[in-house]
Write a protein that holds these residues in place. Structure first.
Motif, PDB file in Angstrom:
ATOM      1  N   SER A  83      48.337 122.672  41.622  1.00  0.00           N
ATOM      2  CA  SER A  83      49.081 121.909  42.618  1.00  0.00           C
ATOM      3  C   SER A  83      48.599 122.316  44.002  1.00  0.00           C
ATOM      4  N   ASN A  84      48.683 121.425  44.930  1.00  0.00           N
ATOM      5  CA  ASN A  84      48.272 121.696  46.312  1.00  0.00           C
ATOM      6  C   ASN A  84      49.440 121.443  47.247  1.00  0.00           C
ATOM      7  N   ASP A  85      49.563 122.312  48.250  1.00  0.00           N
ATOM      8  CA  ASP A  85      50.615 122.183  49.264  1.00  0.00           C
ATOM      9  C   ASP A  85      50.003 121.866  50.612  1.00  0.00           C
ATOM     10  N   LEU A 102      62.664 110.861  62.049  1.00  0.00           N
ATOM     11  CA  LEU A 102      61.404 111.600  62.009  1.00  0.00           C
ATOM     12  C   LEU A 102      60.428 110.875  61.095  1.00  0.00           C
ATOM     13  N   SER A 103      59.153 110.978  61.448  1.00  0.00           N
ATOM     14  CA  SER A 103      58.092 110.394  60.638  1.00  0.00           C
ATOM     15  C   SER A 103      57.101 111.467  60.232  1.00  0.00           C
ATOM     16  N   CYS A 104      56.542 111.304  59.063  1.00  0.00           N
ATOM     17  CA  CYS A 104      55.490 112.197  58.571  1.00  0.00           C
ATOM     18  C   CYS A 104      54.382 111.300  58.038  1.00  0.00           C
ATOM     19  N   ALA A 105      53.308 111.201  58.795  1.00  0.00           N
ATOM     20  CA  ALA A 105      52.190 110.345  58.414  1.00  0.00           C
ATOM     21  C   ALA A 105      51.121 111.179  57.737  1.00  0.00           C
ATOM     22  N   ALA A 106      50.682 110.717  56.582  1.00  0.00           N
ATOM     23  CA  ALA A 106      49.686 111.441  55.799  1.00  0.00           C
ATOM     24  C   ALA A 106      48.338 110.721  55.851  1.00  0.00           C
ATOM     25  N   SER A 107      47.298 111.506  56.046  1.00  0.00           N
ATOM     26  CA  SER A 107      45.946 110.964  55.951  1.00  0.00           C
ATOM     27  C   SER A 107      45.228 111.691  54.831  1.00  0.00           C
ATOM     28  N   GLY A 108      44.315 111.007  54.180  1.00  0.00           N
ATOM     29  CA  GLY A 108      43.644 111.595  53.041  1.00  0.00           C
ATOM     30  C   GLY A 108      44.246 111.094  51.751  1.00  0.00           C
ATOM     31  N   SER A 109      43.647 111.483  50.661  1.00  0.00           N
ATOM     32  CA  SER A 109      44.067 111.004  49.348  1.00  0.00           C
ATOM     33  C   SER A 109      45.026 111.994  48.691  1.00  0.00           C
ATOM     34  N   GLN A 116      40.814 116.381  51.987  1.00  0.00           N
ATOM     35  CA  GLN A 116      41.824 117.207  52.622  1.00  0.00           C
ATOM     36  C   GLN A 116      42.913 116.311  53.203  1.00  0.00           C
ATOM     37  N   VAL A 117      44.147 116.663  52.911  1.00  0.00           N
ATOM     38  CA  VAL A 117      45.277 115.889  53.394  1.00  0.00           C
ATOM     39  C   VAL A 117      45.775 116.493  54.701  1.00  0.00           C
ATOM     40  N   GLN A 118      46.034 115.658  55.666  1.00  0.00           N
ATOM     41  CA  GLN A 118      46.634 116.100  56.933  1.00  0.00           C
ATOM     42  C   GLN A 118      47.945 115.362  57.142  1.00  0.00           C
ATOM     43  N   LEU A 119      48.933 116.113  57.635  1.00  0.00           N
ATOM     44  CA  LEU A 119      50.255 115.558  57.886  1.00  0.00           C
ATOM     45  C   LEU A 119      50.582 115.686  59.363  1.00  0.00           C
ATOM     46  N   VAL A 120      51.101 114.625  59.926  1.00  0.00           N
ATOM     47  CA  VAL A 120      51.484 114.637  61.335  1.00  0.00           C
ATOM     48  C   VAL A 120      52.924 114.150  61.454  1.00  0.00           C
ATOM     49  N   GLU A 121      53.789 115.054  61.927  1.00  0.00           N
ATOM     50  CA  GLU A 121      55.190 114.687  62.137  1.00  0.00           C
ATOM     51  C   GLU A 121      55.381 114.186  63.563  1.00  0.00           C
ATOM     52  N   SER A 122      56.356 113.327  63.719  1.00  0.00           N
ATOM     53  CA  SER A 122      56.724 112.841  65.048  1.00  0.00           C
ATOM     54  C   SER A 122      58.173 112.380  65.012  1.00  0.00           C
ATOM     55  N   GLY A 123      58.709 112.118  66.204  1.00  0.00           N
ATOM     56  CA  GLY A 123      60.057 111.566  66.280  1.00  0.00           C
ATOM     57  C   GLY A 123      61.128 112.541  66.719  1.00  0.00           C
TER      58      GLY A 123
END
Length: 119
Positions: free
Chosen positions: A105-107, A20-27, A1-8
């Protein structure tokens, strides 16, 4: 499962800048597009900028020449550099990743980060 965290996000005066930053975790698949959207109060969500896995970028006419989308693959992070900000740029900004696999496809969406441009 991919998680996205925005900041900035934050409050900035007209003419100012934010990144702004968007950090992704997961594959994530090797074939993807990453978008920055924004939604102002009472308005529909609009696409602001896009970067593809091949490196192609696209921008909404309203931000061309002022915003730049970029990525750091080593950090799994996408950035949106915003310059010459205007009050009409005020919105919640969201990061979206669409990955393409065989047949599907996955969003994935982040939680959003508020940008307020005001004097």
């Amino acid at each position: 499962q991919v998680q996205l965290v925005e900041s900035g996000g934050g409050l900035v005066q007209p003419g100012g800048s934010l990144r702004l930053s968007c950090a992704a975790s997961g594959s994530i698949s090797s074939i993807y597009i990453i978008d920055w959207y924004r939604q102002a109060p009472g308005k529909q969500r609009e696409l602001v900028a896009r970067i593809s896995s091949g490196g192609t970028t696209n921008y909404a006419d309203s931000v061309k020449g002022r915003f730049t989308i970029s990525r750091d693959n080593a950090k799994n992070t996408v950035y949106l550099s915003m310059n010459s900000l205007k009050p009409e740029d005020t919105a919640v900004y969201y990061c979206n990743v669409r990955e393409f696999l065989i047949g599907i496809s996955n969003d994935y969406w982040g939680q959003g980060t508020q940008v307020t441009v005001s004097s």
